[in-house]
Every structure is written in structure tokens, then in C-alpha cells.
Design an enzyme around this catalytic site. Structure first.
Site, PDB file in Angstrom:
ATOM      1  N   ALA A 100      58.227  64.666  24.542  1.00 46.93           N
ATOM      2  CA  ALA A 100      59.186  66.277  24.780  1.00 46.93           C
ATOM      3  C   ALA A 100      60.178  66.568  26.484  1.00 46.93           C
ATOM      4  O   ALA A 100      59.731  67.549  26.841  1.00 46.93           O
ATOM      5  CB  ALA A 100      58.271  67.546  23.920  1.00 46.93           C
ATOM      6  N   THR A 101      58.715  65.706  27.085  1.00 49.28           N
ATOM      7  CA  THR A 101      58.610  66.321  28.614  1.00 49.28           C
ATOM      8  C   THR A 101      59.825  65.732  29.342  1.00 49.28           C
ATOM      9  O   THR A 101      59.472  66.241  30.764  1.00 49.28           O
ATOM     10  CB  THR A 101      57.628  66.270  29.119  1.00 49.28           C
ATOM     11  OG1 THR A 101      57.479  64.044  28.992  1.00 49.28           O
ATOM     12  CG2 THR A 101      55.502  65.704  28.106  1.00 49.28           C
TER      13      THR A 101
ATOM     14  N   GLY B  83      74.140  56.115  23.557  1.00 47.48           N
ATOM     15  CA  GLY B  83      74.622  55.022  24.588  1.00 47.48           C
ATOM     16  C   GLY B  83      73.607  55.417  25.467  1.00 47.48           C
ATOM     17  O   GLY B  83      72.365  55.645  26.398  1.00 47.48           O
TER      18      GLY B  83
ATOM     19  N   GLY C 159      64.109  64.214  29.950  1.00 47.10           N
ATOM     20  CA  GLY C 159      65.328  63.357  29.344  1.00 47.10           C
ATOM     21  C   GLY C 159      65.536  64.337  27.831  1.00 47.10           C
ATOM     22  O   GLY C 159      66.249  65.641  27.503  1.00 47.10           O
TER      23      GLY C 159
ATOM     24  N   VAL D 263      72.465  56.992  28.655  1.00 45.44           N
ATOM     25  CA  VAL D 263      71.768  58.360  28.571  1.00 45.44           C
ATOM     26  C   VAL D 263      71.080  58.644  30.439  1.00 45.44           C
ATOM     27  O   VAL D 263      70.157  58.177  30.893  1.00 45.44           O
ATOM     28  CB  VAL D 263      71.282  59.695  27.776  1.00 45.44           C
ATOM     29  CG1 VAL D 263      71.568  60.745  27.713  1.00 45.44           C
ATOM     30  CG2 VAL D 263      71.597  59.118  26.182  1.00 45.44           C
TER      31      VAL D 263
ATOM     32  N   TYR E 134      63.897  45.250  24.038  1.00 48.03           N
ATOM     33  CA  TYR E 134      64.285  46.402  23.736  1.00 48.03           C
ATOM     34  C   TYR E 134      64.938  46.743  22.701  1.00 48.03           C
ATOM     35  O   TYR E 134      65.260  47.869  21.503  1.00 48.03           O
ATOM     36  CB  TYR E 134      64.328  47.496  25.019  1.00 48.03           C
ATOM     37  CG  TYR E 134      64.905  48.417  25.133  1.00 48.03           C
ATOM     38  CD1 TYR E 134      64.038  49.641  24.630  1.00 48.03           C
ATOM     39  CD2 TYR E 134      66.457  48.326  24.961  1.00 48.03           C
ATOM     40  CE1 TYR E 134      64.805  50.845  23.976  1.00 48.03           C
ATOM     41  CE2 TYR E 134      66.420  50.185  24.667  1.00 48.03           C
ATOM     42  CZ  TYR E 134      66.081  51.142  24.178  1.00 48.03           C
ATOM     43  OH  TYR E 134      66.382  52.809  24.406  1.00 48.03           O
TER      44      TYR E 134
ATOM     45  N   VAL F 167      51.069  58.800  21.826  1.00 50.84           N
ATOM     46  CA  VAL F 167      52.241  57.838  20.617  1.00 50.84           C
ATOM     47  C   VAL F 167      51.592  56.890  19.409  1.00 50.84           C
ATOM     48  O   VAL F 167      51.843  57.004  18.357  1.00 50.84           O
ATOM     49  CB  VAL F 167      53.900  58.200  19.645  1.00 50.84           C
ATOM     50  CG1 VAL F 167      53.862  59.202  20.077  1.00 50.84           C
ATOM     51  CG2 VAL F 167      54.452  56.821  20.608  1.00 50.84           C
TER      52      VAL F 167
END
Ligand code: NDP
Ligand code: 8X3
Length: 251
Positions: A10-11, A183, A13, A185, A152, A60
Site C-alpha cells: 500500500a506504500t 498495461g 503506486g 502504469v 515476470y 509478503v
């Protein structure tokens, strides 16, 4: 009705944009990330505006930490309504035969295994309550490989498959599963991908108006608030001059 929304990463982007949108919508937020100071600043900003916020500081990739932090939530925060599996990253753009083992492990551990950990820990409660929504942040990269995208792209293809699998597994409940596939961002994504080479990162968005985190958060908010009988299963969101992971028209 106000929901409890947990957002990973949440930090920055897209995660931060979702944080602000869901806060404006009047939801209660559980914000997770690794950067404690940034999480605290964001929580203070939102609390000042009247949003109820909890912050959980963990990586995570650390399953045990994730488990402990979620188990430690006060009872009134345990019934998570929306899980936004956003934390993730790309590292490198080398051909597959030249990639870094370390970068590969980080992407796989974060984008696939981290997402799975959060899903495994949060979704049983949703199934038990017959209420909930998982919004995974996949990517156009999961639709087809592009040059240098190899690992990725594979992690985001896995996000699509895991979203589809989960949707099947909860189809007998009211729990909904959405895979959002953005796409280009403009976030910190390319700085991370190129290990801090800001010039190379800036080139990714040259000659095209990229999406913003807000553009993606708008769709996440729509999906979360769609009528209960409507499941937004998958959305591909591209900049107007991007047609696929590898077709980008720059002017
Ligand atoms: P940012 O780099 O701006 O944000 C990524 C967020 O994920 C940060 O908050 C970061 O925190 C967090 N994060 C990364 N690794 C971990 C970890 N191991 N544990 C906890 N948090 C972690 O990038 P974006 O906002 O662009 O990326 C968000 C998601 O969107 C990713 O899954 C990405 O793959 C996906 N995406 C991005 C696109 C783009 O063009 N930008 C397009 C399609 C999908 P920290 O500061 O601690 O690293
Ligand atoms: C992020 C978008 O096109 O760089 O998933 O893979 S792209």
C-alpha cells in the site's frame, strides 16, 4: 455499507492509489507493506480525514510473519471483505538465458507465492462468512510474453491461472474473484525493474501517455462495489496507444 479492505503493497503506486480511493469511499483499511515509516505517514494522512486504518508491517514473502500479523488483528478487524493482492514487482529485462537467479526468485516469491500466502490466510474466513472479494493485480504481461519479460510475464500468467482457479473453487459461495490486468502504469515499477536506473525507467513512459495508479484504482473500486450478483472476473486496462504487452505506439 462500509467494508474492511486489506491492501498489500500500500506504500506506492497502484496500492497507494487504491488506498486513497477506498478511503474516499468510506471503507476501513488494513494497509500492509515493508516500509513502516511510509505506512505510518499514509495512515496518519487518512486518519486525519476520518478513515479507520490499521497498518501491518511485513514482507509478503515471509509466510510466518504474514500469519502472525493477520492473527494479531483485533476481532473487529478480522472479517476482511476485500483483499487486494497488489504487492509485486518486475526485476530486469534480460533475455531468459541471461537472467539473474536472484531476481527470478524475488519475483516468483513475491508475485506468486506472496499472493498465494495472503489468499490462503484470508479467504477461508470469507468462505465461512459467505462474503468477500479478492482483487488480484495481474498484468497485460500475463497474457503473452514480451522481449525480456520472460519470468515476470510468467508470474503474471500465474496470477491469471490462480485467479481463475480460485474463482472456480469459491463458485459455490458469494465470494468474488477479480483479476485486474493493467498495461503501462507510471509508478515506481520501472525504477525497481531497472534497479534504480531512473533514466532507463523514464524511457518506458516516453512518447505515450501512460495510465496512472488512479486509473487502476477506479476499476478496483468499481469491481468491489458492483451489485452482489455481478462478478467482474477479469479486466485488461491499457493506455490508449498501447495494444498489447509488446505493441506500444510512441509519438
Ligand atoms: P510500485 O513499485 O510503485 O509499488 C509496488 C508495491 O509493492 C510497493 O508498495 C512495494 O513496497 C510493494 N512490495 C514489493 N515487494 C513486496 C514485498 N515482498 N512485500 C510487501 N510489499 C512489497 O509498483 P506498482 O504500483 O506499479 O506495482 C503494483 C502491482 O501492479 C505489482 O504487482 C505489479 O506487478 C503490478 N503491475 C504494475 C504495472 C505497471 O506498469 N506499473 C502494470 C501491471 C501490473 P516496498 O516499497 O516495500 O518495495
Ligand atoms: C507491468 C506492465 O508491460 O511492463 O506489468 O509488463 S509491463
Amino acid at each position: 455499507m462500509s467494508k474492511i479492505v486489506l491492501i498489500t503493497g500500500a506504500t506506492s503506486g497502484i496500492g497507494l492509489a487504491c488506498t486513497r480511493k477506498f478511503a474516499e469511499n468510506g471503507d476501513k483499511l488494513i494497509l500492509t507493506g515493508r516500509n513502516e515509516q511510509r505506512l505510518t505517514e499514509i495512515a496518519q494522512e487518512l486518519t486525519a480525514k476520518g478513515t479507520e486504518v490499521r497498518t501491518l508491517v511485513f514482507d509478503v514473502r515471509d509466510r510466518e510473519q504474514a500469519r502472525q500479523h493477520l492473527a494479531g488483528l483485533p476481532q473487529e478487524w478480522q472479517n476482511i471483505d476485500v483483499l487486494i493482492n497488489n504487492a509485486g514487482l518486475a526485476l530486469g529485462l534480460e533475455p531468459e538465458y541471461q537472467g539473474s537467479f536472484e531476481d527470478w526468485d524475488t519475483m516468483i516469491d513475491t508475485n506468486i507465492k506472496g499472493l498465494l500466502t495472503m489468499t490462503r490466510l484470508v479467504v477461508p474466513g470469507m468462505v465461512e462468512r459467505n462474503r468477500g472479494h479478492i482483487i488480484n493485480i495481474g498484468s497485460v504481461a500475463g497474457d503473452a510474453a514480451y522481449a525480456g519479460g520472460n519470468v515476470y510475464c510468467a508470474t503474471k500468467a500465474a496470477v491469471k491461472t490462480l485467479s481463475d482457479g480460485l474463482r472456480i473453487d469459491v463458485a459455490d459461495t458469494a465470494v468474488r474473484v477479480t483479476n485486474l490486468k493493467p498495461g503501462l502504469v507510471e509508478t515506481n515499477f520501472s525504477n525497481i525493474r531497472f534497479h534504480g536506473d531512473t533514466g532507463r525507467a523514464a524511457n518506458v513512459y516516453k512518447g505515450i501517455k501512460p495510465l496512472t495508479g488512479d486509473d487502476i484504482a477506479d476499476v478496483a473500486l468499481y469491481a468491489a462495489n458492483a451489485p452482489e450478483h455481478v462478478q467482474i472476473a477479469e479486466v485488461l486496462i491499457l493506455a490508449t496507444h498501447q495494444a498489447s504487452g509488446s505493441v506500444i505506439v510512441r509519438k
